[in-house]
Design an enzyme around this catalytic site. Sequence first.
Site, PDB file in Angstrom:
ATOM      1  N   ARG A 149       0.841  -1.184   0.000  1.00  0.00           N
ATOM      2  CA  ARG A 149       0.000   0.000   0.000  1.00  0.00           C
ATOM      3  C   ARG A 149       0.886   1.246   0.000  1.00  0.00           C
ATOM      4  O   ARG A 149       2.017   1.228   0.490  1.00  0.00           O
ATOM      5  CB  ARG A 149      -0.908   0.023   1.227  1.00  0.00           C
ATOM      6  CG  ARG A 149      -1.813  -1.197   1.362  1.00  0.00           C
ATOM      7  CD  ARG A 149      -2.574  -1.167   2.685  1.00  0.00           C
ATOM      8  NE  ARG A 149      -3.473  -2.304   2.843  1.00  0.00           N
ATOM      9  CZ  ARG A 149      -3.143  -3.449   3.442  1.00  0.00           C
ATOM     10  NH1 ARG A 149      -1.924  -3.611   3.946  1.00  0.00           N
ATOM     11  NH2 ARG A 149      -4.022  -4.430   3.553  1.00  0.00           N
ATOM     12  N   LYS A 173      -1.740  -2.713   7.952  1.00  0.00           N
ATOM     13  CA  LYS A 173      -2.914  -2.264   8.709  1.00  0.00           C
ATOM     14  C   LYS A 173      -2.973  -2.976  10.049  1.00  0.00           C
ATOM     15  O   LYS A 173      -2.665  -4.158  10.146  1.00  0.00           O
ATOM     16  CB  LYS A 173      -4.186  -2.559   7.913  1.00  0.00           C
ATOM     17  CG  LYS A 173      -4.419  -1.621   6.740  1.00  0.00           C
ATOM     18  CD  LYS A 173      -5.762  -1.907   6.114  1.00  0.00           C
ATOM     19  CE  LYS A 173      -6.072  -0.908   5.006  1.00  0.00           C
ATOM     20  NZ  LYS A 173      -7.396  -1.169   4.392  1.00  0.00           N
ATOM     21  N   HIS A 246      -2.602   2.384  -5.822  1.00  0.00           N
ATOM     22  CA  HIS A 246      -3.386   1.178  -5.583  1.00  0.00           C
ATOM     23  C   HIS A 246      -3.557   0.365  -6.865  1.00  0.00           C
ATOM     24  O   HIS A 246      -3.748  -0.845  -6.812  1.00  0.00           O
ATOM     25  CB  HIS A 246      -4.747   1.535  -4.979  1.00  0.00           C
ATOM     26  CG  HIS A 246      -5.107   0.664  -3.811  1.00  0.00           C
ATOM     27  ND1 HIS A 246      -4.408   0.686  -2.620  1.00  0.00           N
ATOM     28  CD2 HIS A 246      -6.064  -0.279  -3.640  1.00  0.00           C
ATOM     29  CE1 HIS A 246      -4.928  -0.191  -1.780  1.00  0.00           C
ATOM     30  NE2 HIS A 246      -5.932  -0.801  -2.373  1.00  0.00           N
ATOM     31  N   ARG A 249      -0.873  -1.990  -7.002  1.00  0.00           N
ATOM     32  CA  ARG A 249      -1.168  -3.102  -6.086  1.00  0.00           C
ATOM     33  C   ARG A 249      -2.108  -4.099  -6.770  1.00  0.00           C
ATOM     34  O   ARG A 249      -1.910  -5.316  -6.689  1.00  0.00           O
ATOM     35  CB  ARG A 249      -1.787  -2.534  -4.806  1.00  0.00           C
ATOM     36  CG  ARG A 249      -2.144  -3.556  -3.723  1.00  0.00           C
ATOM     37  CD  ARG A 249      -2.501  -2.790  -2.447  1.00  0.00           C
ATOM     38  NE  ARG A 249      -3.206  -3.586  -1.461  1.00  0.00           N
ATOM     39  CZ  ARG A 249      -2.610  -4.361  -0.552  1.00  0.00           C
ATOM     40  NH1 ARG A 249      -1.289  -4.484  -0.548  1.00  0.00           N
ATOM     41  NH2 ARG A 249      -3.323  -5.034   0.340  1.00  0.00           N
ATOM     42  N   TYR A 281      -9.358 -10.434  -6.858  1.00  0.00           N
ATOM     43  CA  TYR A 281      -8.318 -10.375  -7.885  1.00  0.00           C
ATOM     44  C   TYR A 281      -8.298 -11.603  -8.793  1.00  0.00           C
ATOM     45  O   TYR A 281      -7.423 -11.722  -9.650  1.00  0.00           O
ATOM     46  CB  TYR A 281      -6.939 -10.236  -7.232  1.00  0.00           C
ATOM     47  CG  TYR A 281      -6.747  -8.923  -6.533  1.00  0.00           C
ATOM     48  CD1 TYR A 281      -6.543  -7.757  -7.238  1.00  0.00           C
ATOM     49  CD2 TYR A 281      -6.791  -8.841  -5.147  1.00  0.00           C
ATOM     50  CE1 TYR A 281      -6.375  -6.539  -6.596  1.00  0.00           C
ATOM     51  CE2 TYR A 281      -6.629  -7.634  -4.486  1.00  0.00           C
ATOM     52  CZ  TYR A 281      -6.419  -6.493  -5.224  1.00  0.00           C
ATOM     53  OH  TYR A 281      -6.257  -5.294  -4.583  1.00  0.00           O
TER      54      TYR A 281
END
Length: 302
Positions: A149, A173, A246, A249, A281
Amino acid sequence: MNNFRKYWQSFKEYLQIEKNASPYTVKYYLNDLEGFFSFLNAEGIANLYEVDGRIVRVFLNALYDQQLSRRSVSRKISTLRTFYKYLEREDVVTTNPFSAIRLPKTESTIPGFLYTKELEKLFEVNDLTHPLGQRDQALLELLYATGMRVSECQQLVLENIDFFIGTVFVMGKGRKERYIPYGKFAEIALETYIQDGRKTLLAKSNQPTDVLFLNNRGFPLTERGIRDVLNRMVKKAALTVHVHPHKLRHTFATHLLNEGADLRSVQELLGHENLSTTQIYTHVTKDHLRRVYMKSHPRAND
């Protein structure tokens, strides 16, 4: 509003200390609470325990009257459900009026990603003889190589990079730690930047720092700065697609899965807590799907 302020503050501390929530999560939770408190004041409700199913329905109607997206409404309900669950624990209320509310179904979106040719154009635009060009190349290579991230990238310090085994240490996170491997292209770009360009940039500030990525004045690069760097690269590459950190990512995850990586490994590399988050994904391009079919199906070819 003043009647609710102490609960706003204690909930904030709960999110920060006990839940280890990211600054962005805390910000959105507290903004949602502010909106809810304003609604209660407008309705003449002075105590949180007065909120019942009827009040919740009035609140939901008020949200829909604002023409908010289903995703926004869903987030607000989730915030208030968590808030009241916290109040139950603290014996402020005896029931959670949001526990029975079903979250509205959100639109399912497929993450955008870059094709190989689009990536190649990005990798070719930086002047590797210039400090900022070296930094930008290292930044781009690392984001694509690791799928981290932008907030994780912005927090990196020099000791997070292990050149001996080719991994980067990331604090994700909820302060969850993980190690992500990177390849030869990222290694070369990082070594060039750290040994050359970064030293030049650091000399401009005359203030020692171990933060990995620096701006043109030698100070730590911000998340906004990282996005600006990518935007400039996109302009140089004359790409018509919108590229944000992002999206790199998304591209990282998509390319790994398209080349046969298993879902659990990609989950671990991305730092997702739940496999369901990673499953978004699993979309693949039609060309890739056709290649797999033609290669694998017994009766696809003569």
